[in-house]
Scaffold this motif. Structure first.
Motif, PDB file in Angstrom:
ATOM      1  N   LYS A   1      27.301  42.799  38.691  1.00  0.00           N
ATOM      2  CA  LYS A   1      27.825  43.626  37.588  1.00  0.00           C
ATOM      3  C   LYS A   1      27.613  45.119  37.826  1.00  0.00           C
ATOM      4  O   LYS A   1      28.500  45.934  37.537  1.00  0.00           O
TER       5      LYS A   1
ATOM      6  N   LEU B   1      37.205  43.545  45.969  1.00  0.00           N
ATOM      7  CA  LEU B   1      38.340  44.308  45.464  1.00  0.00           C
ATOM      8  C   LEU B   1      39.588  43.908  46.221  1.00  0.00           C
ATOM      9  O   LEU B   1      39.557  43.754  47.447  1.00  0.00           O
TER      10      LEU B   1
ATOM     11  N   ALA C   1      32.467  50.753  39.866  1.00  0.00           N
ATOM     12  CA  ALA C   1      33.907  50.732  40.181  1.00  0.00           C
ATOM     13  C   ALA C   1      34.748  51.098  38.956  1.00  0.00           C
ATOM     14  O   ALA C   1      35.708  51.875  39.049  1.00  0.00           O
ATOM     15  N   ILE C   2      34.378  50.565  37.801  1.00  0.00           N
ATOM     16  CA  ILE C   2      35.136  50.851  36.566  1.00  0.00           C
ATOM     17  C   ILE C   2      34.996  52.331  36.204  1.00  0.00           C
ATOM     18  O   ILE C   2      35.969  52.996  35.826  1.00  0.00           O
TER      19      ILE C   2
ATOM     20  N   ASP D   1      35.453  39.380  38.897  1.00  0.00           N
ATOM     21  CA  ASP D   1      34.175  39.202  38.199  1.00  0.00           C
ATOM     22  C   ASP D   1      33.572  37.858  38.605  1.00  0.00           C
ATOM     23  O   ASP D   1      32.363  37.689  38.622  1.00  0.00           O
TER      24      ASP D   1
ATOM     25  N   PHE E   1      30.685  42.927  46.026  1.00  0.00           N
ATOM     26  CA  PHE E   1      31.814  43.409  45.223  1.00  0.00           C
ATOM     27  C   PHE E   1      33.099  43.059  45.960  1.00  0.00           C
ATOM     28  O   PHE E   1      33.203  43.307  47.171  1.00  0.00           O
TER      29      PHE E   1
ATOM     30  N   GLU F   1      39.730  43.421  35.736  1.00  0.00           N
ATOM     31  CA  GLU F   1      38.663  42.542  36.208  1.00  0.00           C
ATOM     32  C   GLU F   1      39.109  41.123  35.909  1.00  0.00           C
ATOM     33  O   GLU F   1      39.646  40.838  34.841  1.00  0.00           O
TER      34      GLU F   1
ATOM     35  N   ARG G   1      30.348  46.436  39.855  1.00  0.00           N
ATOM     36  CA  ARG G   1      31.602  46.466  39.076  1.00  0.00           C
ATOM     37  C   ARG G   1      31.581  47.656  38.114  1.00  0.00           C
ATOM     38  O   ARG G   1      32.586  48.351  37.936  1.00  0.00           O
ATOM     39  N   ASP G   2      30.415  47.926  37.543  1.00  0.00           N
ATOM     40  CA  ASP G   2      30.305  49.049  36.586  1.00  0.00           C
ATOM     41  C   ASP G   2      30.592  50.386  37.276  1.00  0.00           C
ATOM     42  O   ASP G   2      31.298  51.238  36.722  1.00  0.00           O
TER      43      ASP G   2
ATOM     44  N   GLU H   1      29.599  34.505  40.420  1.00  0.00           N
ATOM     45  CA  GLU H   1      29.833  35.818  39.804  1.00  0.00           C
ATOM     46  C   GLU H   1      29.495  36.949  40.760  1.00  0.00           C
ATOM     47  O   GLU H   1      28.542  36.846  41.538  1.00  0.00           O
ATOM     48  N   THR H   2      30.261  38.025  40.691  1.00  0.00           N
ATOM     49  CA  THR H   2      29.966  39.209  41.519  1.00  0.00           C
ATOM     50  C   THR H   2      28.893  40.044  40.800  1.00  0.00           C
ATOM     51  O   THR H   2      28.498  39.750  39.673  1.00  0.00           O
TER      52      THR H   2
ATOM     53  N   ILE I   1      39.508  43.704  40.421  1.00  0.00           N
ATOM     54  CA  ILE I   1      38.096  43.547  40.784  1.00  0.00           C
ATOM     55  C   ILE I   1      37.703  42.144  40.364  1.00  0.00           C
ATOM     56  O   ILE I   1      37.944  41.755  39.211  1.00  0.00           O
TER      57      ILE I   1
END
Ligand SMILES: Nc1ncnc2c(CN3C[C@H](CSc4cnccn4)[C@@H](O)C3)c[nH]c12
Length: 229
Positions: free
Chosen positions: A124, A192, A130-131, A94, A190, A143, A127-128, A121-122, A92
């Motif tokens: 957050k 990926l 996704a995690i 960041d 985002f 990341e 990303r959260d 920056e992507t 992913i």
């Protein structure tokens, strides 16, 4: 109401995504095809841009400006730089940069032009999600920094330049364009990727062998993330 853009660069990167949807409406625009679907009440537009930063910028801007998408997810494959990343592994972004943007002759750093920034920056919050999905599905994902340039990298010399200059973990040819467009248009995004090769002298062979399976790794994970949006 969210309208989601899901983008790849190559047909092989979005084919495993389209496989999840029925009742697809195809819109032809600017020498490209945009696939409109509704999934769990979510309006989604899917497209592959074609290879490289210019096509990726056109498609990202079109999905936002013409199709009114308010969130953009990218799924595809990448060359691995970080030795932790094996073929098939997920990364992913960041942040992203353009490794072939070079006006160092005027004293600027690699990847920088006036009015721009080296790293974008992507989002957050995406990303959260996704995690969280990765943890729930016991998926190994890292990341990291992704470097973008208009070249298929297949030499350790170029790979080492990109690693040394940008501390990048992976490289590809579209992500940073999507990042600049979404950042400028204030759209959450985002990026990926699944590793298809190691951007070295074997990259061409590995890419041909692992494109399909790595694209599916990325697509399958992305679909799980879409279900959480
Ligand atoms: N080593 C690498 N360097 C740069 N980019 C990548 C990627 C990611 N994609 C795949 C594809 C390679 S060019 C292409 C052209 N024709 C056929 C297939 N791929 C381009 O969209 C970028 C995976 N490995 C990479």
């Amino acid at each position: 109401m969210t309208k989601l853009a899901i983008m790849g660069a190559m047909e092989e990167e979005i084919e495993p995504l389209l496989a999840h949807f029925e009742n697809v409406n195809i819109v032809e625009f600017a020498n490209n095809k945009y696939y409109e679907v509704n999934y769990n009440g979510l309006d989604i537009v899917i497209a592959y841009s074609k290879i490289g930063k210019v096509f990726a910028s056109l498609t990202a801007a079109t999905m936002i400006e013409k199709f009114a998408c308010d969130t953009l997810l990218f799924s595809g494959v990448a060359g691995g730089i970080n030795p932790e990343l094996k073929i098939g592994d997920l990364i992913i972004a960041d942040k992203l940069c353009q490794h072939d943007l070079d006006i160092t002759a005027f004293g600027h750093p690699n990847g920088y032009v006036p009015g721009g920034k080296v790293f974008v920056e992507t989002t957050k919050s995406l990303r959260d999600v996704a995690i969280k999905v990765a943890n729930e599905n016991n998926l190994k994902v890292i990341e990291g920094t992704i470097a973008t340039g208009d070249q298929f990298v297949h030499s350790t010399e170029r790979k080492d330049f990109i690693q040394t200059t940008f501390k990048a973990d992976a490289l590809e040819m579209e992500g940073a364009s999507v990042a600049v467009v979404c950042d400028a248009l204030n759209v959450p995004f985002f990026i990926l990727r699944a590793i298809s090769d190691s951007a070295d002298m074997d990259a061409g062979f590995d890419f041909d062998e692992f494109l399909k399976s790595s694209a599916k790794n990325s697509a399958d994970y992305l679909i799980k993330i879409v279900k959480e949006l």
